[in-house]
Design a protein around this motif. Structure first.
Motif, PDB file in Angstrom:
ATOM      1  N   LEU A  16      79.570  35.930  32.286  1.00  0.00           N
ATOM      2  CA  LEU A  16      80.440  36.237  31.152  1.00  0.00           C
ATOM      3  C   LEU A  16      79.621  36.902  30.062  1.00  0.00           C
ATOM      4  O   LEU A  16      78.864  36.242  29.344  1.00  0.00           O
ATOM      5  CB  LEU A  16      81.108  34.962  30.619  1.00  0.00           C
ATOM      6  CG  LEU A  16      81.959  34.193  31.621  1.00  0.00           C
ATOM      7  CD1 LEU A  16      82.517  32.936  30.978  1.00  0.00           C
ATOM      8  CD2 LEU A  16      83.078  35.057  32.185  1.00  0.00           C
ATOM      9  N   LYS A  17      79.759  38.211  29.961  1.00  0.00           N
ATOM     10  CA  LYS A  17      79.033  38.974  28.947  1.00  0.00           C
ATOM     11  C   LYS A  17      79.461  38.513  27.550  1.00  0.00           C
ATOM     12  O   LYS A  17      80.644  38.315  27.278  1.00  0.00           O
ATOM     13  CB  LYS A  17      79.308  40.465  29.096  1.00  0.00           C
ATOM     14  CG  LYS A  17      78.502  41.298  28.108  1.00  0.00           C
ATOM     15  CD  LYS A  17      78.711  42.777  28.325  1.00  0.00           C
ATOM     16  CE  LYS A  17      77.982  43.550  27.266  1.00  0.00           C
ATOM     17  NZ  LYS A  17      76.793  44.181  27.741  1.00  0.00           N
ATOM     18  N   GLY A  18      78.475  38.307  26.694  1.00  0.00           N
ATOM     19  CA  GLY A  18      78.738  37.907  25.327  1.00  0.00           C
ATOM     20  C   GLY A  18      78.958  36.417  25.137  1.00  0.00           C
ATOM     21  O   GLY A  18      79.174  35.960  24.019  1.00  0.00           O
ATOM     22  N   TYR A  19      78.898  35.652  26.209  1.00  0.00           N
ATOM     23  CA  TYR A  19      79.093  34.212  26.126  1.00  0.00           C
ATOM     24  C   TYR A  19      77.793  33.548  25.688  1.00  0.00           C
ATOM     25  O   TYR A  19      76.723  33.915  26.155  1.00  0.00           O
ATOM     26  CB  TYR A  19      79.531  33.682  27.500  1.00  0.00           C
ATOM     27  CG  TYR A  19      79.835  32.205  27.526  1.00  0.00           C
ATOM     28  CD1 TYR A  19      81.065  31.734  27.100  1.00  0.00           C
ATOM     29  CD2 TYR A  19      78.899  31.289  27.981  1.00  0.00           C
ATOM     30  CE1 TYR A  19      81.362  30.386  27.135  1.00  0.00           C
ATOM     31  CE2 TYR A  19      79.185  29.943  28.015  1.00  0.00           C
ATOM     32  CZ  TYR A  19      80.414  29.497  27.590  1.00  0.00           C
ATOM     33  OH  TYR A  19      80.702  28.159  27.616  1.00  0.00           O
ATOM     34  N   GLU A  20      77.881  32.595  24.795  1.00  0.00           N
ATOM     35  CA  GLU A  20      76.705  31.859  24.341  1.00  0.00           C
ATOM     36  C   GLU A  20      76.645  30.538  25.094  1.00  0.00           C
ATOM     37  O   GLU A  20      77.271  29.560  24.715  1.00  0.00           O
ATOM     38  CB  GLU A  20      76.771  31.618  22.826  1.00  0.00           C
ATOM     39  CG  GLU A  20      76.687  32.883  22.002  1.00  0.00           C
ATOM     40  CD  GLU A  20      75.404  33.682  22.218  1.00  0.00           C
ATOM     41  OE1 GLU A  20      74.328  33.062  22.378  1.00  0.00           O
ATOM     42  OE2 GLU A  20      75.483  34.920  22.243  1.00  0.00           O
ATOM     43  N   GLY A  21      75.914  30.521  26.167  1.00  0.00           N
ATOM     44  CA  GLY A  21      75.795  29.330  27.004  1.00  0.00           C
ATOM     45  C   GLY A  21      75.370  29.737  28.399  1.00  0.00           C
ATOM     46  O   GLY A  21      75.076  30.904  28.666  1.00  0.00           O
ATOM     47  N   LYS A  22      75.326  28.776  29.313  1.00  0.00           N
ATOM     48  CA  LYS A  22      74.831  29.021  30.667  1.00  0.00           C
ATOM     49  C   LYS A  22      75.607  30.100  31.421  1.00  0.00           C
ATOM     50  O   LYS A  22      75.049  30.793  32.255  1.00  0.00           O
ATOM     51  CB  LYS A  22      74.860  27.721  31.473  1.00  0.00           C
ATOM     52  CG  LYS A  22      73.833  26.700  31.037  1.00  0.00           C
ATOM     53  CD  LYS A  22      73.901  25.475  31.928  1.00  0.00           C
ATOM     54  CE  LYS A  22      72.856  24.454  31.528  1.00  0.00           C
ATOM     55  NZ  LYS A  22      72.883  23.285  32.422  1.00  0.00           N
ATOM     56  N   CYS A  23      76.891  30.239  31.113  1.00  0.00           N
ATOM     57  CA  CYS A  23      77.716  31.198  31.864  1.00  0.00           C
ATOM     58  C   CYS A  23      77.417  32.654  31.537  1.00  0.00           C
ATOM     59  O   CYS A  23      77.986  33.555  32.139  1.00  0.00           O
ATOM     60  CB  CYS A  23      79.200  30.898  31.665  1.00  0.00           C
ATOM     61  SG  CYS A  23      79.697  29.337  32.405  1.00  0.00           S
ATOM     62  N   LYS A  24      76.492  32.896  30.601  1.00  0.00           N
ATOM     63  CA  LYS A  24      76.067  34.270  30.345  1.00  0.00           C
ATOM     64  C   LYS A  24      75.167  34.769  31.476  1.00  0.00           C
ATOM     65  O   LYS A  24      74.969  35.967  31.631  1.00  0.00           O
ATOM     66  CB  LYS A  24      75.339  34.380  29.001  1.00  0.00           C
ATOM     67  CG  LYS A  24      73.974  33.717  28.970  1.00  0.00           C
ATOM     68  CD  LYS A  24      73.318  33.862  27.620  1.00  0.00           C
ATOM     69  CE  LYS A  24      71.958  33.166  27.610  1.00  0.00           C
ATOM     70  NZ  LYS A  24      71.344  33.217  26.297  1.00  0.00           N
ATOM     71  N   SER A  79      80.604  45.912  31.429  1.00  0.00           N
ATOM     72  CA  SER A  79      79.679  44.834  31.072  1.00  0.00           C
ATOM     73  C   SER A  79      78.264  45.046  31.596  1.00  0.00           C
ATOM     74  O   SER A  79      77.348  44.339  31.184  1.00  0.00           O
ATOM     75  CB  SER A  79      80.210  43.486  31.568  1.00  0.00           C
ATOM     76  OG  SER A  79      80.221  43.433  32.984  1.00  0.00           O
ATOM     77  N   ARG A 101      87.666  40.071  31.824  1.00  0.00           N
ATOM     78  CA  ARG A 101      86.552  39.120  31.841  1.00  0.00           C
ATOM     79  C   ARG A 101      86.826  38.129  32.977  1.00  0.00           C
ATOM     80  O   ARG A 101      87.901  37.536  33.035  1.00  0.00           O
ATOM     81  CB  ARG A 101      86.473  38.403  30.498  1.00  0.00           C
ATOM     82  CG  ARG A 101      85.175  37.673  30.281  1.00  0.00           C
ATOM     83  CD  ARG A 101      85.136  37.105  28.880  1.00  0.00           C
ATOM     84  NE  ARG A 101      83.778  36.771  28.498  1.00  0.00           N
ATOM     85  CZ  ARG A 101      83.485  35.888  27.572  1.00  0.00           C
ATOM     86  NH1 ARG A 101      84.458  35.267  26.905  1.00  0.00           N
ATOM     87  NH2 ARG A 101      82.236  35.623  27.267  1.00  0.00           N
ATOM     88  N   THR A 103      87.165  35.181  34.147  1.00  0.00           N
ATOM     89  CA  THR A 103      87.350  33.757  33.888  1.00  0.00           C
ATOM     90  C   THR A 103      88.434  33.216  34.817  1.00  0.00           C
ATOM     91  O   THR A 103      89.245  33.992  35.358  1.00  0.00           O
ATOM     92  CB  THR A 103      87.788  33.514  32.432  1.00  0.00           C
ATOM     93  OG1 THR A 103      89.049  34.155  32.217  1.00  0.00           O
ATOM     94  CG2 THR A 103      86.762  34.038  31.435  1.00  0.00           C
TER      95      THR A 103
END
Length: 140
Positions: A16-24, A79, A101, A103
């Motif tokens: 996930l582009k732009g996500y702040e956490g492990k899923c980036k 992305s 995205r 998800t």
């Protein structure tokens, strides 16, 4: 109202582009897709008498889409840099570029729309990202 449900699964990686956490970071899931079809009436023709639809037909249509993602790297259009995409292609990686995205929420609508387009009266599309985490889409 009558309902039938079927499911399939596929294994794929995403991020996930732009996500702040492990899923980036690139990571994988066993995506489980559950589709619920509805109808007020059952078919009456000889082959499908007493059915909403033949389970085999529904399963084949669902599997058709799921197989396009199986063992691929799913990424949102825009992305990744084009140079990276070309490098991955040159290494024979299977890539699945999507317009959204990637998800579970967006995939649930994606599968809903696909099967609706195929002519099914979809009551709900559910996508599990993990055994305990799922998202669903319906138009109620």
């Amino acid at each position: 109202m009558y309902y039938i449900t079927t499911e399939t699964s596929f294994d794929a990686a995403h991020f996930l582009k732009g996500y702040e956490g492990k899923c980036k970071n690139i990571h994988g899931h066993r995506w489980r897709v559950v589709i619920k079809i509805q109808s007020k009436e059952l078919l009456k023709d000889k082959q499908h008498n007493g059915m909403i639809v033949d389970f085999k037909e529904l399963k084949n249509d669902l599997k058709e889409l799921a197989d396009k993602f199986d063992h691929t790297f799913i990424f949102e259009k825009g992305s990744l840099k084009n140079e990276l995409i070309e490098l991955l292609k040159n290494e024979n990686f299977e890539l699945s570029e999507v317009e959204f995205r990637p998800t579970a929420e967006n995939f649930s609508k994606y599968f809903y729309d696909f099967l609706t387009y195929k002519g099914y009266q979809v009551a709900e599309a559910i996508v599990y990202e993990t055994p305990n985490n799922m998202a669903s889409y319906c138009e109620k």
